[in-house]
Design a protein around this motif. Structure first.
Motif, PDB file in Angstrom:
ATOM      1  N   GLY A  69    -167.843 -17.526  13.082  1.00 53.23           N
ATOM      2  CA  GLY A  69    -167.507 -18.393  14.201  1.00 53.23           C
ATOM      3  C   GLY A  69    -166.359 -19.320  13.846  1.00 53.23           C
ATOM      4  N   PRO A  70    -165.625 -19.785  14.851  1.00 54.59           N
ATOM      5  CA  PRO A  70    -164.450 -20.626  14.559  1.00 54.59           C
ATOM      6  C   PRO A  70    -164.809 -21.942  13.873  1.00 54.59           C
ATOM      7  N   TRP A  71    -165.972 -22.494  14.134  1.00 57.06           N
ATOM      8  CA  TRP A  71    -166.370 -23.747  13.487  1.00 57.06           C
ATOM      9  C   TRP A  71    -167.152 -23.501  12.199  1.00 57.06           C
ATOM     10  N   ASP A  72    -167.419 -22.225  11.873  1.00 60.31           N
ATOM     11  CA  ASP A  72    -168.123 -21.906  10.631  1.00 60.31           C
ATOM     12  C   ASP A  72    -167.178 -21.706   9.451  1.00 60.31           C
ATOM     13  N   ILE A  73    -165.899 -21.640   9.717  1.00 59.35           N
ATOM     14  CA  ILE A  73    -164.919 -21.398   8.661  1.00 59.35           C
ATOM     15  C   ILE A  73    -164.622 -22.715   7.948  1.00 59.35           C
ATOM     16  N   GLN A  74    -164.727 -22.688   6.627  1.00 59.83           N
ATOM     17  CA  GLN A  74    -164.448 -23.880   5.838  1.00 59.83           C
ATOM     18  C   GLN A  74    -162.933 -24.065   5.704  1.00 59.83           C
ATOM     19  N   VAL A  75    -162.469 -25.224   6.086  1.00 58.35           N
ATOM     20  CA  VAL A  75    -161.050 -25.554   6.032  1.00 58.35           C
ATOM     21  C   VAL A  75    -160.898 -26.848   5.258  1.00 58.35           C
ATOM     22  N   GLN A  76    -159.957 -26.847   4.329  1.00 52.38           N
ATOM     23  CA  GLN A  76    -159.724 -28.049   3.541  1.00 52.38           C
ATOM     24  C   GLN A  76    -159.067 -29.125   4.384  1.00 52.38           C
ATOM     25  N   GLN A  77    -159.662 -30.305   4.384  1.00 50.18           N
ATOM     26  CA  GLN A  77    -159.155 -31.404   5.200  1.00 50.18           C
ATOM     27  C   GLN A  77    -157.845 -31.934   4.651  1.00 50.18           C
ATOM     28  N   ARG A  78    -156.921 -32.250   5.552  1.00 51.73           N
ATOM     29  CA  ARG A  78    -155.631 -32.798   5.155  1.00 51.73           C
ATOM     30  C   ARG A  78    -155.728 -34.309   4.937  1.00 51.73           C
ATOM     31  N   THR A  79    -154.578 -34.968   4.822  1.00 54.50           N
ATOM     32  CA  THR A  79    -154.532 -36.410   4.578  1.00 54.50           C
ATOM     33  C   THR A  79    -155.199 -37.169   5.721  1.00 54.50           C
ATOM     34  N   LYS A  80    -156.002 -38.126   5.373  1.00 54.05           N
ATOM     35  CA  LYS A  80    -156.740 -38.881   6.378  1.00 54.05           C
ATOM     36  C   LYS A  80    -155.797 -39.692   7.260  1.00 54.05           C
ATOM     37  N   PHE A  81    -156.166 -39.752   8.543  1.00 53.69           N
ATOM     38  CA  PHE A  81    -155.492 -40.577   9.541  1.00 53.69           C
ATOM     39  C   PHE A  81    -154.006 -40.213   9.677  1.00 53.69           C
ATOM     40  N   GLN A  82    -153.689 -38.936   9.506  1.00 58.23           N
ATOM     41  CA  GLN A  82    -152.339 -38.432   9.733  1.00 58.23           C
ATOM     42  C   GLN A  82    -152.426 -37.119  10.505  1.00 58.23           C
ATOM     43  N   ASP A  83    -151.536 -36.944  11.477  1.00 58.60           N
ATOM     44  CA  ASP A  83    -151.524 -35.723  12.276  1.00 58.60           C
ATOM     45  C   ASP A  83    -150.991 -34.566  11.443  1.00 58.60           C
ATOM     46  N   SER A  84    -151.625 -33.415  11.564  1.00 62.43           N
ATOM     47  CA  SER A  84    -151.174 -32.203  10.884  1.00 62.43           C
ATOM     48  C   SER A  84    -151.793 -31.000  11.578  1.00 62.43           C
ATOM     49  N   THR A  85    -151.220 -29.825  11.310  1.00 63.75           N
ATOM     50  CA  THR A  85    -151.660 -28.582  11.940  1.00 63.75           C
ATOM     51  C   THR A  85    -151.668 -27.473  10.895  1.00 63.75           C
ATOM     52  N   MET A  86    -152.636 -26.561  11.032  1.00 64.44           N
ATOM     53  CA  MET A  86    -152.726 -25.420  10.138  1.00 64.44           C
ATOM     54  C   MET A  86    -153.135 -24.191  10.946  1.00 64.44           C
ATOM     55  N   HIS A  87    -152.549 -23.023  10.626  1.00 64.72           N
ATOM     56  CA  HIS A  87    -152.888 -21.759  11.272  1.00 64.72           C
ATOM     57  C   HIS A  87    -153.450 -20.817  10.221  1.00 64.72           C
ATOM     58  N   MET A  88    -154.422 -20.010  10.607  1.00 64.69           N
ATOM     59  CA  MET A  88    -155.007 -19.043   9.693  1.00 64.69           C
ATOM     60  C   MET A  88    -155.589 -17.877  10.493  1.00 64.69           C
ATOM     61  N   GLU A  89    -155.724 -16.752   9.819  1.00 63.79           N
ATOM     62  CA  GLU A  89    -156.316 -15.553  10.424  1.00 63.79           C
ATOM     63  C   GLU A  89    -157.821 -15.584  10.238  1.00 63.79           C
ATOM     64  N   ILE A  90    -158.548 -15.380  11.328  1.00 64.43           N
ATOM     65  CA  ILE A  90    -160.003 -15.349  11.225  1.00 64.43           C
ATOM     66  C   ILE A  90    -160.413 -14.065  10.522  1.00 64.43           C
ATOM     67  N   PRO A  91    -161.230 -14.149   9.495  1.00 62.47           N
ATOM     68  CA  PRO A  91    -161.606 -12.938   8.749  1.00 62.47           C
ATOM     69  C   PRO A  91    -162.266 -11.891   9.637  1.00 62.47           C
ATOM     70  N   HIS A  92    -162.016 -10.617   9.306  1.00 60.24           N
ATOM     71  CA  HIS A  92    -162.646  -9.449   9.923  1.00 60.24           C
ATOM     72  C   HIS A  92    -162.279  -9.287  11.399  1.00 60.24           C
ATOM     73  N   THR A  93    -161.106  -9.727  11.801  1.00 57.45           N
ATOM     74  CA  THR A  93    -160.676  -9.556  13.207  1.00 57.45           C
ATOM     75  C   THR A  93    -159.390  -8.756  13.338  1.00 57.45           C
ATOM     76  N   ALA A  94    -158.823  -8.271  12.245  1.00 54.86           N
ATOM     77  CA  ALA A  94    -157.516  -7.613  12.298  1.00 54.86           C
ATOM     78  C   ALA A  94    -157.669  -6.122  12.582  1.00 54.86           C
ATOM     79  N   SER A  95    -156.660  -5.555  13.198  1.00 59.01           N
ATOM     80  CA  SER A  95    -156.573  -4.118  13.462  1.00 59.01           C
ATOM     81  C   SER A  95    -155.117  -3.768  13.682  1.00 59.01           C
ATOM     82  N   VAL A  96    -154.809  -2.487  13.616  1.00 59.13           N
ATOM     83  CA  VAL A  96    -153.446  -1.997  13.817  1.00 59.13           C
ATOM     84  C   VAL A  96    -153.395  -1.271  15.158  1.00 59.13           C
TER      85      VAL A  96
END
Length: 550
Positions: free
Chosen positions: A318-345
């Motif tokens: 699930g999207p909220w089950d993925i562990q993501v390392q928190q960035r610097t506190k009280f600063q805006d930032s964005t990160m993109h990642m591929e959800i595991p086991h969802t890729a295909s050709v």
């Protein structure tokens, strides 16, 4: 001499019973030496032999030059491993079908027509125009009844029957828009390429928990969790005030301020007489709520052989089950990642997996009307007081120019798959850390309130918790009320974000109002903040009327 010639002839007959010449050699011809040829190009054998790499010539008959005793055995010169099997170079699936590019039309097929244009000859087949004498790209001739403007998929010998992800290859789509026009289009050098389109949603995989995901970012509500805020608020220190400044310090601050302005003189600041100093404090309360927001969408990129983490490796988390390392506190930032086991050709939807699309500038014709002469081939120039006509210098009188986007081929590499023919599709997770800031200023003088935000002061109170309690112990009651309102507002203002931390502060900024006399008039100015910044609305020694510098 005649006797000598007769003796030589008889000698050759005794050595070579077949005609008096070495096997495979005729009078005046060069002898054959297998494996040793001068000027031999790569892939080509000796004259008169056929090589699978494309060498010239046809196999020689029995007794012919080079093969005096019949055709060579398998593995002999010209056929190192026997005759080339079907599917060898030049014949991917055996002999070419009738009607293929470069071959005569088959039964029921219309013959190819020759259409002549200025300076060029084109070959027109079923409404498609292709430069003659150039090798056709795959699918460029459309000989087997492909709809006009369509791009057939690559031949079976040049691509697998299934995509790398296991999906069947889709049929090639038709060109966007109408078919290839019968007339050349007017060239527009400023015409831009069309925006790329996303793959159709019906081609995407159906993954559990991601049934409603599209190609647009959709925010996701965080899972419900209970905030424990029981018991009394934490102990808080006593609030201390700030001290004011003297009249001399205020006058020195005004002199420095006037010397830094282009339209102020320092004479008034040095000669004025300060008659009153009144100190006060401004209060600045800030509440910061640091949250995390997550959204998902389908994404795609050219497939270049990168690893594919598909559903065969397990169910997608699930999207909220993925562990993501928190960035610097009280600063805006964005990160993109591929959800595991969802890729295909998937095969590219834009080009039908062949890597090319119709040129968007010439619509597949390979050339356009000259924009300088509007296709007339003539241009007008003025000389000696008269108008004259001559051949267009841009198109040399033909009225047409080769398309500079596709270089006359009518096709361009597919921009979506970057001419790869396949796309890697996956669900992308976007994580945003957002710092929401709200503040409240209490300032009771005529000093503009917004000036308080940009100066430093005494940090009287600071607290950082997962969820903060509203302030209720501050000497200024308006700060307590503002804190309660902002904390309550932030508690339910972000339904699609998860609150990670909250922090609130109270700063005390010193504000000193000085009243002075200059040339019989009474005026005032303000000195505020630890930087001792100055604000005055009516400084007397000013050369710009109505100029107010903060």
């Amino acid at each position: 001499m005649a006797c000598h010639a007769i003796r030589e002839k008889n000698k050759r007959k005794s050595q070579y019973p077949q005609g008096g010449y070495p096997a495979g050699q005729v009078p005046g011809a060069q002898p054959q030496y297998p494996g040793n040829y001068q000027n031999q190009q790569a892939g080509f054998g000796p004259p008169g032999t056929a090589y699978p790499q494309g060498g010239g010539g046809q196999p020689q008959p029995q007794g012919g030059p080079g093969y005096p005793q019949g055709p060579p055995p398998q593995g002999g010169p010209g056929y190192p491993q026997g005759p080339p099997p079907q599917g060898g170079p030049g014949y991917p699936q055996g002999p070419p079908p009738q009607g293929g590019p470069g071959y005569p039309p088959g039964p029921g097929q219309a013959p190819q027509q020759q259409v002549t244009y200025p300076n060029r000859t084109y070959e027109q087949t079923q409404g498609q125009v292709q430069p003659q004498g150039q090798p056709r790209p795959q699918g460029g001739g459309y000989p087997q009844g492909t709809p006009a403007g369509g791009l057939p998929p690559p031949p079976a010998a040049q691509r697998p029957q299934q995509a790398p992800g296991g999906e069947q290859w889709a049929s090639a789509p038709s060109y966007h828009g109408s078919d290839i026009p019968t007339d050349d289009l007017m060239d527009d050098p400023n015409r831009a390429a069309p925006n790329p389109s996303a793959p159709p949603m019906e081609k995407m995989d159906h993954l559990s928990g991601y049934e409603n995901v599209s190609f647009n970012d959709a925010p996701l509500a965080p899972p419900s969790y209970n905030e424990v805020m029981s018991g009394p608020p934490p102990e808080r220190p006593q609030i201390k005030g700030v001290t004011g400044i003297s009249a001399e310090e205020a006058q020195d601050a005004l002199v420095d301020f006037a010397s830094q302005q282009c339209c102020y003189g320092t004479g008034a600041a040095k000669n004025m007489s300060i008659v009153n100093m009144e100190g006060s404090s401004a209060f600045h309360y800030t509440l910061e709520t640091f949250t995390e927001a997550r959204s998902t969408c389908w994404a795609y990129e050219p497939f270049k052989g990168q690893p594919i983490d598909g559903s065969n490796n397990g169910p997608a988390p699930g999207p909220w089950d993925i562990q993501v390392q928190q960035r610097t506190k009280f600063q805006d930032s964005t990160m993109h990642m591929e959800i595991p086991h969802t890729a295909s050709v998937k095969p590219c939807h834009e080009c039908g997996s062949i890597g090319r699309v119709r040129c968007w500038r010439c619509h597949g014709r390979g050339r356009v009307m000259c924009h300088h002469c509007s296709g007339s081939g003539r241009e007008t120039y003025y000389e000696d007081g008269h108008h004259h006509h001559r051949s267009c210098t841009w198109c040399h009188g033909s009225g047409r120019n080769r398309c500079h986007t596709c270089f006359g081929h009518g096709q361009v590499p597919c921009a979506i798959c970057e001419a790869r023919g396949s796309l890697k599709c996956y669900i992308k997770l976007t994580v945003k850390w957002i710092n929401h800031l709200a503040d409240h200023i209490v300032e009771r003088t005529s000093l503009p309130d917004h000036l308080i935000r940009n100066v430093s002061g005494e940090l009287a109170f600071e607290e950082e918790l997962p969820r903060v309690w509203a302030i209720n112990h501050f000497p200024e009651d308006s700060i307590n009320k503002a804190s309660g309102q902002l904390v309550q507002q932030h508690s339910g203002a972000f339904p699609t974000e998860r609150i990670l931390l909250q922090r609130h502060r109270v700063r005390i900024i010193p504000v000193n109002e000085a009243t002075y006399e200059h040339k019989g008039k009474t005026r005032n100015f303000f000195v505020y903040g630890f930087e001792k910044k100055v604000y005055t609305a009516d400084y007397p020694d000013s050369c710009c009327w109505g100029c107010t510098i903060l």
